[in-house]
Write a protein that holds these residues in place. Sequence first.
Motif, PDB file in Angstrom:
ATOM      1  N   VAL A  80      39.189  36.017  30.442  1.00  0.00           N
ATOM      2  CA  VAL A  80      37.777  36.252  30.237  1.00  0.00           C
ATOM      3  C   VAL A  80      37.410  37.465  31.477  1.00  0.00           C
ATOM      4  O   VAL A  80      37.585  36.835  32.682  1.00  0.00           O
ATOM      5  CB  VAL A  80      36.782  35.023  30.083  1.00  0.00           C
ATOM      6  CG1 VAL A  80      35.386  35.467  29.877  1.00  0.00           C
ATOM      7  CG2 VAL A  80      37.292  34.160  29.094  1.00  0.00           C
ATOM      8  N   HIS A  81      36.850  38.272  30.978  1.00  0.00           N
ATOM      9  CA  HIS A  81      36.224  39.207  31.895  1.00  0.00           C
ATOM     10  C   HIS A  81      35.039  39.642  31.590  1.00  0.00           C
ATOM     11  O   HIS A  81      34.531  39.631  30.604  1.00  0.00           O
ATOM     12  CB  HIS A  81      37.190  40.397  32.510  1.00  0.00           C
ATOM     13  CG  HIS A  81      37.310  41.247  30.937  1.00  0.00           C
ATOM     14  ND1 HIS A  81      38.218  40.912  29.938  1.00  0.00           N
ATOM     15  CD2 HIS A  81      36.918  42.352  30.780  1.00  0.00           C
ATOM     16  CE1 HIS A  81      38.370  41.823  28.917  1.00  0.00           C
ATOM     17  NE2 HIS A  81      37.384  42.697  29.230  1.00  0.00           N
ATOM     18  N   ALA A  82      34.282  40.214  32.628  1.00  0.00           N
ATOM     19  CA  ALA A  82      32.966  40.810  32.362  1.00  0.00           C
ATOM     20  C   ALA A  82      32.829  41.956  31.316  1.00  0.00           C
ATOM     21  O   ALA A  82      33.713  42.981  31.451  1.00  0.00           O
ATOM     22  CB  ALA A  82      32.204  41.538  33.647  1.00  0.00           C
ATOM     23  N   PRO A  83      31.982  41.713  30.338  1.00  0.00           N
ATOM     24  CA  PRO A  83      31.922  42.837  29.247  1.00  0.00           C
ATOM     25  C   PRO A  83      31.444  44.063  30.009  1.00  0.00           C
ATOM     26  O   PRO A  83      30.860  44.193  30.889  1.00  0.00           O
ATOM     27  CB  PRO A  83      30.750  42.313  28.541  1.00  0.00           C
ATOM     28  CG  PRO A  83      30.490  40.833  28.837  1.00  0.00           C
ATOM     29  CD  PRO A  83      31.000  40.649  30.180  1.00  0.00           C
ATOM     30  N   GLY A  84      31.947  44.971  29.418  1.00  0.00           N
ATOM     31  CA  GLY A  84      31.859  46.595  29.894  1.00  0.00           C
ATOM     32  C   GLY A  84      32.601  46.933  31.057  1.00  0.00           C
ATOM     33  O   GLY A  84      32.369  48.037  31.368  1.00  0.00           O
ATOM     34  N   LEU A  85      33.413  45.971  31.646  1.00  0.00           N
ATOM     35  CA  LEU A  85      34.431  46.383  32.793  1.00  0.00           C
ATOM     36  C   LEU A  85      35.393  47.304  32.339  1.00  0.00           C
ATOM     37  O   LEU A  85      35.959  46.919  31.007  1.00  0.00           O
ATOM     38  CB  LEU A  85      35.209  45.008  33.346  1.00  0.00           C
ATOM     39  CG  LEU A  85      35.976  45.019  34.046  1.00  0.00           C
ATOM     40  CD1 LEU A  85      35.096  45.366  35.481  1.00  0.00           C
ATOM     41  CD2 LEU A  85      36.761  43.603  34.673  1.00  0.00           C
ATOM     42  N   PRO A  86      35.628  48.346  33.017  1.00  0.00           N
ATOM     43  CA  PRO A  86      36.616  49.402  32.520  1.00  0.00           C
ATOM     44  C   PRO A  86      37.972  48.937  32.101  1.00  0.00           C
ATOM     45  O   PRO A  86      38.442  47.801  33.011  1.00  0.00           O
ATOM     46  CB  PRO A  86      36.797  50.439  33.526  1.00  0.00           C
ATOM     47  CG  PRO A  86      35.481  50.320  34.249  1.00  0.00           C
ATOM     48  CD  PRO A  86      35.054  48.805  34.178  1.00  0.00           C
ATOM     49  N   VAL A  87      38.928  49.247  31.097  1.00  0.00           N
ATOM     50  CA  VAL A  87      40.090  48.642  30.806  1.00  0.00           C
ATOM     51  C   VAL A  87      41.068  48.435  32.092  1.00  0.00           C
ATOM     52  O   VAL A  87      41.626  47.705  32.374  1.00  0.00           O
ATOM     53  CB  VAL A  87      40.668  49.400  29.816  1.00  0.00           C
ATOM     54  CG1 VAL A  87      42.159  48.793  29.547  1.00  0.00           C
ATOM     55  CG2 VAL A  87      39.845  49.304  28.479  1.00  0.00           C
ATOM     56  N   GLY A  88      41.106  49.459  32.868  1.00  0.00           N
ATOM     57  CA  GLY A  88      42.027  49.526  33.938  1.00  0.00           C
ATOM     58  C   GLY A  88      41.592  48.634  35.115  1.00  0.00           C
ATOM     59  O   GLY A  88      42.338  47.920  35.693  1.00  0.00           O
ATOM     60  N   GLU A  89      40.279  48.203  35.353  1.00  0.00           N
ATOM     61  CA  GLU A  89      39.998  47.099  36.275  1.00  0.00           C
ATOM     62  C   GLU A  89      40.043  45.770  35.504  1.00  0.00           C
ATOM     63  O   GLU A  89      40.320  45.014  36.353  1.00  0.00           O
ATOM     64  CB  GLU A  89      38.572  47.274  36.561  1.00  0.00           C
ATOM     65  CG  GLU A  89      38.224  48.479  37.383  1.00  0.00           C
ATOM     66  CD  GLU A  89      36.618  48.708  37.856  1.00  0.00           C
ATOM     67  OE1 GLU A  89      35.963  47.706  37.934  1.00  0.00           O
ATOM     68  OE2 GLU A  89      36.216  49.617  38.090  1.00  0.00           O
ATOM     69  N   ALA A  90      39.888  45.732  34.279  1.00  0.00           N
ATOM     70  CA  ALA A  90      40.165  44.129  33.613  1.00  0.00           C
ATOM     71  C   ALA A  90      41.695  44.088  33.779  1.00  0.00           C
ATOM     72  O   ALA A  90      42.160  42.989  33.666  1.00  0.00           O
ATOM     73  CB  ALA A  90      39.917  44.501  32.233  1.00  0.00           C
ATOM     74  N   VAL A  91      42.497  45.111  33.663  1.00  0.00           N
ATOM     75  CA  VAL A  91      44.005  45.051  33.859  1.00  0.00           C
ATOM     76  C   VAL A  91      44.434  44.496  35.153  1.00  0.00           C
ATOM     77  O   VAL A  91      45.320  43.708  35.464  1.00  0.00           O
ATOM     78  CB  VAL A  91      44.756  46.123  33.295  1.00  0.00           C
ATOM     79  CG1 VAL A  91      46.360  46.037  33.656  1.00  0.00           C
ATOM     80  CG2 VAL A  91      44.636  46.478  31.586  1.00  0.00           C
ATOM     81  N   ALA A  92      43.435  45.222  36.110  1.00  0.00           N
ATOM     82  CA  ALA A  92      43.944  44.752  37.577  1.00  0.00           C
ATOM     83  C   ALA A  92      43.496  43.142  37.881  1.00  0.00           C
ATOM     84  O   ALA A  92      44.259  42.643  38.473  1.00  0.00           O
ATOM     85  CB  ALA A  92      42.929  45.620  38.318  1.00  0.00           C
ATOM     86  N   VAL A  93      42.700  42.887  37.097  1.00  0.00           N
ATOM     87  CA  VAL A  93      42.030  41.575  37.302  1.00  0.00           C
ATOM     88  C   VAL A  93      43.189  40.371  36.534  1.00  0.00           C
ATOM     89  O   VAL A  93      43.733  39.707  37.243  1.00  0.00           O
ATOM     90  CB  VAL A  93      40.530  41.103  36.581  1.00  0.00           C
ATOM     91  CG1 VAL A  93      40.433  39.651  36.577  1.00  0.00           C
ATOM     92  CG2 VAL A  93      39.722  41.888  37.503  1.00  0.00           C
ATOM     93  N   ALA A  94      43.632  40.678  35.388  1.00  0.00           N
ATOM     94  CA  ALA A  94      44.751  40.202  34.708  1.00  0.00           C
ATOM     95  C   ALA A  94      45.930  40.258  35.678  1.00  0.00           C
ATOM     96  O   ALA A  94      46.755  39.146  35.835  1.00  0.00           O
ATOM     97  CB  ALA A  94      44.976  40.800  33.370  1.00  0.00           C
ATOM     98  N   LEU A  95      46.439  41.202  36.305  1.00  0.00           N
ATOM     99  CA  LEU A  95      47.570  41.556  36.983  1.00  0.00           C
ATOM    100  C   LEU A  95      47.317  40.450  38.316  1.00  0.00           C
ATOM    101  O   LEU A  95      48.420  39.734  38.702  1.00  0.00           O
ATOM    102  CB  LEU A  95      47.751  42.699  37.442  1.00  0.00           C
ATOM    103  CG  LEU A  95      48.889  43.460  37.018  1.00  0.00           C
ATOM    104  CD1 LEU A  95      48.941  44.991  37.574  1.00  0.00           C
ATOM    105  CD2 LEU A  95      50.177  43.298  37.291  1.00  0.00           C
ATOM    106  N   ARG A  96      46.250  40.343  38.860  1.00  0.00           N
ATOM    107  CA  ARG A  96      45.880  39.481  40.136  1.00  0.00           C
ATOM    108  C   ARG A  96      46.197  38.013  39.752  1.00  0.00           C
ATOM    109  O   ARG A  96      46.658  37.265  40.361  1.00  0.00           O
ATOM    110  CB  ARG A  96      44.596  39.450  40.501  1.00  0.00           C
ATOM    111  CG  ARG A  96      44.511  40.796  41.380  1.00  0.00           C
ATOM    112  CD  ARG A  96      43.023  40.842  42.173  1.00  0.00           C
ATOM    113  NE  ARG A  96      42.888  42.222  42.651  1.00  0.00           N
ATOM    114  CZ  ARG A  96      42.208  43.418  42.136  1.00  0.00           C
ATOM    115  NH1 ARG A  96      41.637  42.813  40.790  1.00  0.00           N
ATOM    116  NH2 ARG A  96      42.137  44.359  42.396  1.00  0.00           N
TER     117      ARG A  96
END
Length: 113
Positions: A80-96
């Motif tokens: 689950v990530h913040a709505p509106g978060l750019p895809v690249g940043e959401a992928v970075a969160v998932a990578l962490r």
Amino acid sequence: MSRIRITPRFVLDYNVGRHHGQVEVVTKDIGATIGTEILSENGGRICSYKPGTRYASTAEEIAEEHLREALEMFVGGSLVHAPGLPVGEAVAVALRHATAGEQKWTPGEEDSW
């Protein structure tokens, strides 16, 4: 006289829906293992860790597996990530999250064995 430094880089491209992105994987021999750093398209560090291998090519393969796991978390909705978060940043969160089980490494710090 200028000092010359060459850093090998390995780039992983990915597609999520209509979004195309990439991450850079930088490996460094730090003694008994390889340090691995995953960077965003802008060159910012997403994560860095010690994958427990002596071979840069194996560390790159492990980074690819982590990216695949991160993309599956992102696309599958298990992260689950913040709505509106750019895809690249959401992928970075998932990578962490995907690399959370790896031994942490801070590039530039002296490693003691």
